[in-house]
Design a protein around this motif. Structure first.
Motif, mmCIF file in Angstrom:
data_model
loop_
_atom_site.group_PDB
_atom_site.id
_atom_site.type_symbol
_atom_site.label_atom_id
_atom_site.label_comp_id
_atom_site.label_asym_id
_atom_site.label_seq_id
_atom_site.Cartn_x
_atom_site.Cartn_y
_atom_site.Cartn_z
ATOM 1 N N LEU A 128 0.840 -1.209 0.000
ATOM 2 C CA LEU A 128 0.000 0.000 0.000
ATOM 3 C C LEU A 128 0.871 1.254 0.000
ATOM 4 O O LEU A 128 0.514 2.250 -0.624
ATOM 5 N N ASN A 157 -1.817 9.565 0.685
ATOM 6 C CA ASN A 157 -2.187 8.270 1.271
ATOM 7 C C ASN A 157 -1.531 8.083 2.634
ATOM 8 O O ASN A 157 -2.116 7.520 3.558
ATOM 9 N N LYS A 205 -14.560 11.652 6.949
ATOM 10 C CA LYS A 205 -14.988 10.284 7.238
ATOM 11 C C LYS A 205 -15.103 10.060 8.742
ATOM 12 O O LYS A 205 -16.000 9.338 9.203
ATOM 13 N N TYR A 261 -11.225 9.901 -6.939
ATOM 14 C CA TYR A 261 -11.484 9.326 -5.629
ATOM 15 C C TYR A 261 -12.667 10.034 -4.968
ATOM 16 O O TYR A 261 -13.575 9.393 -4.424
ATOM 17 N N ASP A 264 -16.043 9.119 -6.198
ATOM 18 C CA ASP A 264 -16.629 7.898 -5.655
ATOM 19 C C ASP A 264 -16.834 7.954 -4.148
ATOM 20 O O ASP A 264 -17.791 7.391 -3.637
ATOM 21 N N ASN A 265 -15.909 8.601 -3.481
ATOM 22 C CA ASN A 265 -15.887 8.429 -2.029
ATOM 23 C C ASN A 265 -16.184 9.690 -1.234
ATOM 24 O O ASN A 265 -16.212 9.664 -0.017
ATOM 25 N N ASN A 269 -20.618 9.473 -2.523
ATOM 26 C CA ASN A 269 -21.416 8.850 -1.465
ATOM 27 C C ASN A 269 -22.102 9.896 -0.576
ATOM 28 O O ASN A 269 -22.474 9.617 0.556
ATOM 29 N N LYS A 328 -25.423 10.876 5.543
ATOM 30 C CA LYS A 328 -25.448 11.207 4.126
ATOM 31 C C LYS A 328 -26.256 12.480 3.914
ATOM 32 O O LYS A 328 -27.366 12.616 4.453
ATOM 33 N N PHE B 48 -5.611 3.071 0.727
ATOM 34 C CA PHE B 48 -5.799 2.154 -0.390
ATOM 35 C C PHE B 48 -5.608 2.858 -1.731
ATOM 36 O O PHE B 48 -6.126 2.439 -2.760
ATOM 37 N N ALA B 49 -4.845 3.949 -1.665
ATOM 38 C CA ALA B 49 -4.631 4.767 -2.852
ATOM 39 C C ALA B 49 -4.119 3.943 -4.027
ATOM 40 O O ALA B 49 -4.506 4.137 -5.181
ATOM 41 N N ILE B 51 -4.607 0.891 -4.820
ATOM 42 C CA ILE B 51 -5.691 0.137 -5.453
ATOM 43 C C ILE B 51 -6.511 1.068 -6.334
ATOM 44 O O ILE B 51 -6.885 0.740 -7.457
ATOM 45 N N ASP B 52 -6.722 2.274 -5.810
ATOM 46 C CA ASP B 52 -7.499 3.261 -6.550
ATOM 47 C C ASP B 52 -6.787 3.667 -7.833
ATOM 48 O O ASP B 52 -7.394 3.777 -8.897
ATOM 49 N N LYS B 55 -7.153 1.136 -10.463
ATOM 50 C CA LYS B 55 -8.534 1.143 -10.950
ATOM 51 C C LYS B 55 -8.734 2.287 -11.944
ATOM 52 O O LYS B 55 -9.289 2.110 -13.034
ATOM 53 N N TYR B 136 -11.346 3.325 6.281
ATOM 54 C CA TYR B 136 -11.444 3.421 4.821
ATOM 55 C C TYR B 136 -12.118 2.196 4.210
ATOM 56 O O TYR B 136 -12.821 2.284 3.219
ATOM 57 N N GLN B 139 -15.769 3.174 4.952
ATOM 58 C CA GLN B 139 -16.296 4.363 4.285
ATOM 59 C C GLN B 139 -16.232 4.256 2.759
ATOM 60 O O GLN B 139 -17.070 4.799 2.068
ATOM 61 N N ASP B 140 -15.220 3.560 2.270
ATOM 62 C CA ASP B 140 -15.045 3.507 0.815
ATOM 63 C C ASP B 140 -15.460 2.166 0.241
ATOM 64 O O ASP B 140 -15.056 1.778 -0.851
ATOM 65 N N SER B 143 -17.082 1.870 -3.491
ATOM 66 C CA SER B 143 -16.326 2.041 -4.730
ATOM 67 C C SER B 143 -15.214 1.015 -4.891
ATOM 68 O O SER B 143 -14.694 0.846 -5.986
ATOM 69 N N TYR B 144 -14.833 0.348 -3.817
ATOM 70 C CA TYR B 144 -13.748 -0.642 -3.966
ATOM 71 C C TYR B 144 -14.202 -2.068 -3.666
ATOM 72 O O TYR B 144 -13.368 -2.947 -3.507
#
Lengths: 499, 1133
Positions: A128, A157, A205, A261, A264-265, A269, A328, B48-49, B51-52, B55, B136, B139-140, B143-144
């Protein structure tokens, strides 16, 4: 009074905060309601000059506002530190700054205890956080070896992990415990750097997922809190420097990735009630590339001002439009900013009418105030009626710490801020502090009046001051000085300049 | 017009309500540098950047026409970074698909529950990390697909993590430098390099797998939409770039997904890899590679290795620049083929650069790291590797630097016949280049293995660098017999001599081993026995011998420092109908063999240039005397000393009859298993050169004991082998070969039957003939020679013919009448009586006057004529029995190195030696006298012919070269004994002067065997000489009959002296008067004593076994042996 918690993340967050402070100092307010502003700066880059100056600026603001008991007018909005507002006895550092723990002289590797992780977690962390970065000595290093105290330059990240400590902090706990119904949250960050891009989703978050955080109250409010945020897209150019961790080209690719990102996130959402996008593809004079200890010493920029205006805008959105359910946003709002034309430099008249109205008068008032203080006050104090009436604006006042250090200091900062805005690319130069009274509003050149009489002069202002001070009781010289000038400058500018 | 500080293209004033940024807006953000920058870091604010990013990269790339980086009007739709991310991901997927080929890959399982819990229960730091991951993941999750993730699998290659599974793109690669994991799988595409490959240009099998995966799990199309879109676009492109694959993909069925692939697990069976819950990755089946690789153009073309039980390997070389099919792709000239693969099991190898576990061959599999250079040119009877001399001369030879593995694929005929091209080139600087061209499946194509061998050792010289070393060695190899039979009915018998003459330098302490291989097997043939003869010393070579009873096609020479191959170009046995007959006369002193083919005349056994039985590795003609200055002459000498010479017979250095001697190592332990021509040989150099081993010269009458029996067997066996090879080389029929052997009639029955059994056994073993060997009494055969050769004037049918065969040890007498043997007798009174040691137990020079006297004679002659070899031989013999020394003296004139035969003739010297002459006359007289007495006793007529044979009959020419004089002398004896005169026909004496020994064998071959197989015991006579006693045995010997025997000797002495009255010894036979005087004063003395000594001596010889058995010879000669021996000494002075 409802509060707006402003999380100013990273360099851009701080600079937007600075613009906001200037706006508030000039008396810019949301159209509806009054909010107490509680800025919280989140930036691991503690040595940043920009951050220090902004903090000083806000402290001066607080001092001025409290000594002069400003209610409306200049410094009319309360800015508080988190510490100022808490009821508990757990005192926090009274300085607007969220103090990130365990990051000085620390590599990310150590921050996550990498070497002690079990095999599976180590393998996961390895992949990661794979890749490389460049440290402040311009050496290529493994991402795991990034030293975190200059910010997460280009590595959001990593930032997302480090900044996540926020939820465990005293600051967050106090914030959460003191977040009341009606309060709002605004998060300021840039998308192209490191810290801001990381901090925004992390804080967002954690707030939306607050119910999972132990030891705080007010989780329910937080989960459904009205949250606004601005994400600042690239707006300045940067000198190319292969040895720097910051690259303009990377700004773009990073922005795009991060936006995907967010798509999507964040937006995708419905995490945010109101999301403001702003950026400028203007590629003018490059900034000097300096990610080092002093931080990126960029001049103030119009985009930061516009971003600060988004906060005012957010406060003007009715509560109903900011409701949430299960974390939300029910009706998320997305906003962009426009001006009348693709101008450079930008003058007040290039702004859309509403903003023009909102800030033209107030910024000009503060500028005129500063101009009077700089150029005329010494001549008028103790001589004109408005100064000799009690409470006097006399030499003692002029020599007071309040005036000499705090107010002059703030006004000087304002002047510099204006100058920076006008010198930057793209430039915002509505006010030329060096200009004469009839020319300092750059898009309003006053012509000589009928019979050749001058339409504006310091004596006219003195006269107006005298008029306006008559019969009004002021609690203190400080209060008198600020209120009087606010009223007079507004009148002068409306009458003489046609605002 | 409004200026919008944003990308939606919406319009409004101030902060106006717009829309969230979606793809369109994001794409509008222009990158001033065109997206060329490979990002150093990520921009995604999530742990998880990575992975993003992958994608997003799939999504971006999918929008491009060729699935590569793409700009449209200055707008970057997909950056180079995107292309890299997609390519690296596909690399990783492909790597995992081929996981069975990658040995250093490990899969680590990260389990969402257990791994996060592990973190939470440890340090605060780890807990915070866990919290972030958890935040994450929650929350994410949409999308993943995190809610579908149970585990993430991490791939570790060479101890570094190279990526993991991704719930959105199957896998995601690490951002670290992955160049360490660069490799080729099944095509020329290198993984993780900077040439990015879209899916459509990858291995078709991998593409099919990915499409099948998405077909088998429809959920993937929904959950991995970016990847799915990529696949759709890829298929579009395939339609035009690889339509065949396009069709194949369209026809894929879900069932194929189950059947065509193996389960991918973590290493634990059943612990399968799921990218999201329920979606399991698979891997390629092993058989898949094998079928692909086995269709390569590079498959070895071998008629021998059919590839049924094991796959046929590929043959690969560096710098091969032809567009042949490698496995799934054309050969890339840049492919690095290791010169050496440390994996010795071919099936465990992987093909170079592409990670397919499939056998291949490289140069070091066939070529040795070192080449053995010989100090001589190689014999043309061996394959010399098509040696070409570009530089220097041809004084050196080379063993073929081939490893035995080569022969698992090719027969020696492929090399010698040129199917496999092979060349050794001697180049400048003494380097040697070896070229081996291996045919491959692609018609007409070869792979060329080349290696240069250098004379000087150097650090660089390693198989890994394809640099070889030349090791010069001094050794010789000789094969016997150099013929291949190729007939399973006929058992092969081989002996291989190895001479190791590395006596100095680093080779000094090395040893050789030979392995013998046949084309039919990969294993060396069984070595029946191995023997060491000579030991290595500072000056002498070592020798060892291999006994083989199987045919072989090549030999591997293994030395501690280097190995090499020798390929004999065998002569091949052409079976014919020729019948060979052999007759062997195994004599006390000499042995002779005669043979004849069909009905031709018999001739002495020979080995001619037409049927040389051995083949030396060195070229016998081109090799210099000193072996190129190395002085390694042992390589030549030990062949004759310990093995056998190239040629035998007329005009050769050696011939039959030859001394009956056997050589062996001094250190031989006779009690261990021994082999002929390994532990023993017949040293044809005997008497010519100093023996290198221990030589046994008394075989025929040696005491019966195990060692002696073995030696006799070995002696016979070598003769049998020589004979057999004669037949083989001559194209004769082994089955129809005849063997005649001789034995003396005086030989005891037990001893004779021992010999008979030995001959029968050996003949059966080597010839397997329908004819049994025929044993014939030695004495019968000469008659048939003389008769058959018409040498009996006046015929042989009327009056008796006396055949006298004087051998070394015995004299055999047969009396024929009307061509039928009437009776025979035999006694140990023969050449050795004159030339031997008498009754002294330990023979020596001193024990015989003749030897003693002539020792100095010859010693001086040798010195004067610089015949040092012979001088040394003589020195060496001084401790031997006198008979051996005298035999040596007789042999000198036949030595090819002696030019003046007259000067060195012992015969001539003795003929002229007036002092000894009386003894020869006396000796001769005794025999004739005894025969006359016996004949008279048997009442037989006076003989018409006396024929002489046997080496000992040479004595006659010492007495006189005039046969008539001898005949007259003999007649006088007969007349004296018979007391009647001869008629006018008189007595003839016939003798084969030049080949007295040969006549036995010749006669044996010339007679009707049936005539000779009669039981000679029935006609055997022993004339006791004692009145009233027919036969004597040790037990009935007493003073009376002993005295009578002494009297009979005295009677003979009287008669002998009386002969001088009739013929003057001094005048007619040149007897010196001095010697005659000495003779007369001495010859009547000690008769009884000598008798006793003789009895004692012979009793010992008979092993004391049976004192009541008949003494099978006349005791008359016992005292004479002593008298004669004594006289030699007295007369020598």
């Amino acid at each position: 009074m409802a509060r707006l918690f402003v999380f100013a993340i990273g360099g851009t967050g701080t600079r937007v905060l600075k613009s906001l402070t200037m706006l508030l100092a000039a008396g810019v307010k949301p159209r509806t309601g009054n909010f107490e502003i509680v800025p919280i700066i989140i930036d691991p880059h503690k040595a940043s000059d920009a951050m220090k100056k902004t903090v000083q600026l806000m402290e001066s603001y607080q001092k001025i506002a409290s000594e002069a008991k400003c209610k409306n007018g200049f410094f009319g909005t309360t800015i508080s530190t988190l510490d100022n507002i808490i009821a508990s006895e757990n005192k926090l550092a009274d300085n607007f700054i969220f103090d990130l723990q365990e990051i000085s002289n620390t590599k990310f590797r150590d921050y996550i205890d990498f070497n002690q992780l079990d095999e599976a977690n180590q393998a996961l962390a390895d992949v990661l956080f794979s890749g490389t970065s460049i440290n402040k000595r311009h050496e290529k290093i493994s991402l795991l070896d990034v030293e975190m105290d200059i910010g997460f330059v280009g590595n959001p990240n990593i930032g997302s992990v480090v900044l996540n400590q926020f939820k465990d902090s005293d600051e967050f706990r106090e914030f959460a415990n003191n977040f009341n119904n009606g309060d709002r949250i605004f998060i300021v960050s840039s998308i192209f750097g490191g810290t801001g891009a990381a901090g925004f989703p992390t804080i967002l978050k954690n707030i939306r997922g607050a119910k999972n955080i132990k030891n705080i109250t007010g989780q329910g409010y937080l989960e459904n809190a009205p949250i606004g945020a601005i994400t600042v897209l690239p707006y300045f150019n940067l000198e190319a420097d292969d040895n720097s961790p910051i690259q303009r080209a990377e700004f773009i690719s990073k922005t795009r990735s991060a936006l995907y990102y967010y798509r999507d996130n964040v937006s995708g959402n419905n995490s945010v009630n109101a999301l403001y996008y702003i950026g400028d593809d203007y590629s003018g004079k490059p900034y000097k590339n300096d990610p080092g200890d002093g931080g990126q010493p960029n001049d103030a920029h119009f985009i930061e001002l516009a971003a600060a205006l988004s906060i005012i805008d957010f406060l003007e959105i009715p509560d109903n439009d900011l409701s949430c359910n299960n974390g939300k946003a029910l009706r998320p709002i997305y906003k962009e900013f426009s001006i009348r034309s693709n101008a450079d430099p930008i003058h007040f008249s290039d702004l859309q009418e509403y903003v023009d109205k909102k800030i033209r008068l107030r910024l000009s008032q503060l500028a005129l105030f500063k101009k009077f203080v700089d150029e005329q006050l010494i001549h008028s104090a103790g001589k004109t009626a408005w100064s000799t009436d009690i409470p006097e604006i006399n030499n003692a006042f002029l020599e007071s710490s309040f005036f000499r250090n705090t107010l002059i200091g703030f006004l000087n900062s304002y002047g510099i801020w204006l100058k920076e805005l006008s010198n930057n690319k793209r430039a915002f130069s509505p006010i030329n502090m060096e200009g004469a009274l009839d020319t300092f509003i750059t898009d309003k050149k006053l012509t000589t009046g009928f019979l050749g009489a001058k339409k504006i002069s310091f004596s006219i202002i003195n006269e107006q001051l005298n008029k306006d001070s008559k019969g009004i009781n002021f609690a203190s010289s400080q209060e008198k000085f600020l209120e009087l000038f606010f009223e007079t400058t507004e009148k002068i500018l409306r009458e003489k300049y046609g605002f | 017009m409004n200026k919008i500080f944003g990308y939606t293209e919406n319009n409004g004033n101030d902060w106006f309500v717009s829309a969230p940024y979606h793809d369109r807006e994001i794409e509008r953000i222009k990158d001033p540098q065109g997206g060329n920058v490979i990002s150093l870091s990520t921009a995604i604010p999530s742990p998880f950047a990575r992975i993003d990013m992958v994608k997003t990269a799939f999504k971006n790339i999918s929008q491009t026409p060729n699935l590569k980086e793409y700009k449209l009007g200055g707008n970057v739709l997909a950056s180079r970074e995107d292309e890299k991310l997609v390519s690296d991901s596909l690399d990783l997927s492909e790597l995992i698909f081929n996981i069975d080929n990658i040995s250093e890959l490990r899969i680590i399982t990260w389990d969402k529950n257990t791994s996060l819990n592990a973190l939470k229960n440890r340090s605060l730091k780890q807990k915070r990390f866990a919290d972030t991951l958890e935040l994450y993941l929650e929350q994410d999750k949409e999308s993943y697909n995190f809610s579908l993730v149970r585990r993430i699998y991490l791939f570790e290659y060479k101890h570094k993590i190279i990526g993991g599974t991704s719930p959105v793109t199957l896998v995601f690669p690490s951002a670290n430098d992955l160049s360490f994991a660069q490799m080729k799988l099944t095509t020329n595409d290198t993984l993780f390099d900077d040439k990015y490959s879209p899916l459509y240009s990858r291995d078709s099998e991998f593409q099919k797998y990915i499409y099948l995966l998405f077909k088998a799990y429809p959920i993937l199309t929904e959950k991995m939409s970016g990847f799915s879109e990529y696949l759709r676009k890829n298929l579009e492109i395939l339609d035009s770039v690889n339509h065949k694959l396009y069709e194949e993909i369209h026809s894929l069925r879900i069932e194929n997904f189950i059947s065509d692939y193996s389960e991918l697990d973590t290493g634990l069976k059943g612990d399968v890899i799921d990218v999201i819950i329920g979606v399991n990755l698979k891997k390629r089946k092993k058989t898949d590679f094998i079928s692909a690789a086995s269709n390569s153009d590079f498959v070895i073309s071998s008629s021998k290795y059919d590839g049924k039980s094991r796959p046929l390997p590929l043959v690969l070389q560096n710098n091969f620049n032809k567009a042949l099919r490698y496995v799934n792709d054309l050969w890339d000239n840049n492919t690095k083929v290791p010169y050496y693969d440390k994996e010795t099991v071919l099936e465990k190898r992987s093909l170079p650069e592409i990670k397919i576990p499939y056998p291949y061959l490289t140069v070091s599999d066939f070529l040795e790291p070192k080449i053995i250079r010989l100090v001589y040119p190689i014999n043309k009877d061996y394959f010399d590797g098509n040696l070409k001399i570009e530089f220097g001369n041809d004084s050196k030879g080379y063993l073929l630097p081939l490893k035995p593995l080569f022969f698992e694929f090719f027969d020696v005929e492929d090399l010698t016949g040129g199917t496999v091209k092979f060349e050794i080139i001697q180049r400048t600087g003494e380097a040697v280049k070896v070229i081996l061209q291996i045919p491959i499946k692609k018609q007409g194509e070869y792979i060329t293995f080349e290696r240069i061998y250098y004379p000087d050792p150097d650090e660089d010289i390693r198989e890994e660098n394809n640099k070889g070393e030349i090791i010069e060695q001094q050794f010789g190899i000789t094969l016997f017999p150099f013929i291949k039979i190729n007939n399973p009915e006929i058992a092969p018998f081989y002996r291989v001599q190895l001479i190791d003459r590395n006596i100095s330098g680093k080779l000094k302490n090395t040893f050789y081993n030979l392995d013998f291989y046949s084309n039919n097997s990969n294993n060396a043939i069984e070595i029946k026995a191995k023997a060491k003869r000579s030991q290595k010393t500072a000056s002498d070579a070592a020798s060892q011998y291999y006994v083989l009873e199987k045919q072989f096609d090549f030999i591997q020479v293994r030395n501690d420092l280097a190995n090499g191959i020798i390929i004999p170009l065998w002569k091949v046995y052409q079976a014919g109908n020729e019948e060979y007959s052999f007759a062997i006369d195994f004599g006390t002193t000499n042995t002779h063999i005669e043979y004849r083919i069909g009905t031709s005349s018999p001739k002495p056994f020979d080995i001619t240039s037409q049927d040389v039985q051995i083949a030396t590795l060195f070229d016998p003609i081109k090799t210099s005397e000193s072996f190129g200055g190395t002085d390694a002459i042992d390589i030549r000498d030990l062949i004759e000393h310990e093995f056998l010479p190239h040629r035998l017979g007329k005009d050769a250095d050696y011939k039959f009859p030859h001394r009956t001697v056997l050589s062996e190592s001094y250190t031989l332990n006779i009690d261990t298993e021994t082999n002929t021509l390994a532990d023993f040989n017949i040293p044809f150099v005997y008497g010519r050169k100093v023996d290198k081993g221990k030589v046994h010269s008394e075989l025929k009458w040696a005491k019966k004991e195990k060692g002696n029996e073995k030696r006799i067997g070995a002696f016979f066996e070598k003769l049998i082998m020589l004979m057999r090879n004669k037949v083989l080389f001559g194209g004769g029929d082994l089955n129809r070969t005849e063997l005649i052997w001789f034995y003396p009639s005086s030989m005891k029955r037990g001893r004779k039957s021992d010999l008979e059994n030995e001959w029968n056994r050996l003949f059966e073993k080597y010839f397997h003939s329908q004819n049994k060997p025929v044993g014939i009494t030695e004495s019968l055969a000469p008659f048939f020679y003389f008769k058959g050769a018409g040498k009996l004037p006046g015929g042989s049918s009327y009056r008796p013919v006396v055949s006298i065969d004087i051998g070394g040890g015995t004299s055999d007498i047969v009396v024929f009448q009307k061509n039928i043997p009437l009776f025979l007798t035999s006694f140990k009174f023969a050449a050795n009586t004159l030339f031997g040691d008498g009754y002294s137990e330990f023979g020596s020079l001193k024990a015989n006057g003749i030897a003693n006297k002539y020792y100095y004679h010859f010693k001086n002659l040798f010195e004067q004529n610089k015949l040092y070899d012979l001088s040394k031989v003589l020195d060496h013999l001084t401790s031997n029995k006198a008979a051996d020394i005298n035999t040596f003296f007789f042999s000198i004139e036949n030595n090819p190195r002696v030019n003046d035969q007259g000067l060195f003739s012992f015969n001539s010297a003795l003929k002229n030696d007036e002092n000894f002459k009386i003894i020869f006359l006396y000796f001769y007289s005794a025999i004739i006298y005894h025969i006359a007495q016996l004949m008279k006793y048997r009442k037989v007529d006076l003989p018409k012919h006396i024929i002489f044979s046997g080496t000992g009959s040479k004595i006659l020419s010492i007495i006189s070269s005039d046969n008539k004089l001898l005949a007259e002398f003999s007649r006088m004896i007969f007349e004296s004994v018979y007391g009647i005169p001869y008629d006018s026909d008189g007595l003839n004496i016939t003798i084969e002067k030049d080949m007295p020994k040969e006549v036995t064998c010749k006669g044996g071959l010339m007679c009707n065997h049936a005539d000779l197989t009669l039981n000679t015991n029935n006609i055997k006579e022993v004339f006791s000489g004692v009145a009233g006693i027919e036969s004597l045995c040790y037990s009935n010997l007493n003073e009376i009959n002993k005295n009578q025997i002494a009297v009979s000797v005295e009677d003979f002495n009287k008669l002998f002296l009386s002969l001088d009255k009739k013929m003057k010894f001094i005048d007619d036979f040149n007897v010196s008067s001095k010697s005659f005087t000495i003779f007369k004063s001495s010859f009547n003395k000690n008769i009884r004593d000598y008798l006793e000594e003789g009895i004692e001596y012979n009793k010992k010889l008979d092993d004391n076994s049976a004192s009541d058995k008949e003494i099978e010879e006349s005791l008359f000669f016992y005292p004479l042996v002593g008298i004669i021996n004594n006289l030699t000494k007295e007369l020598a002075d």
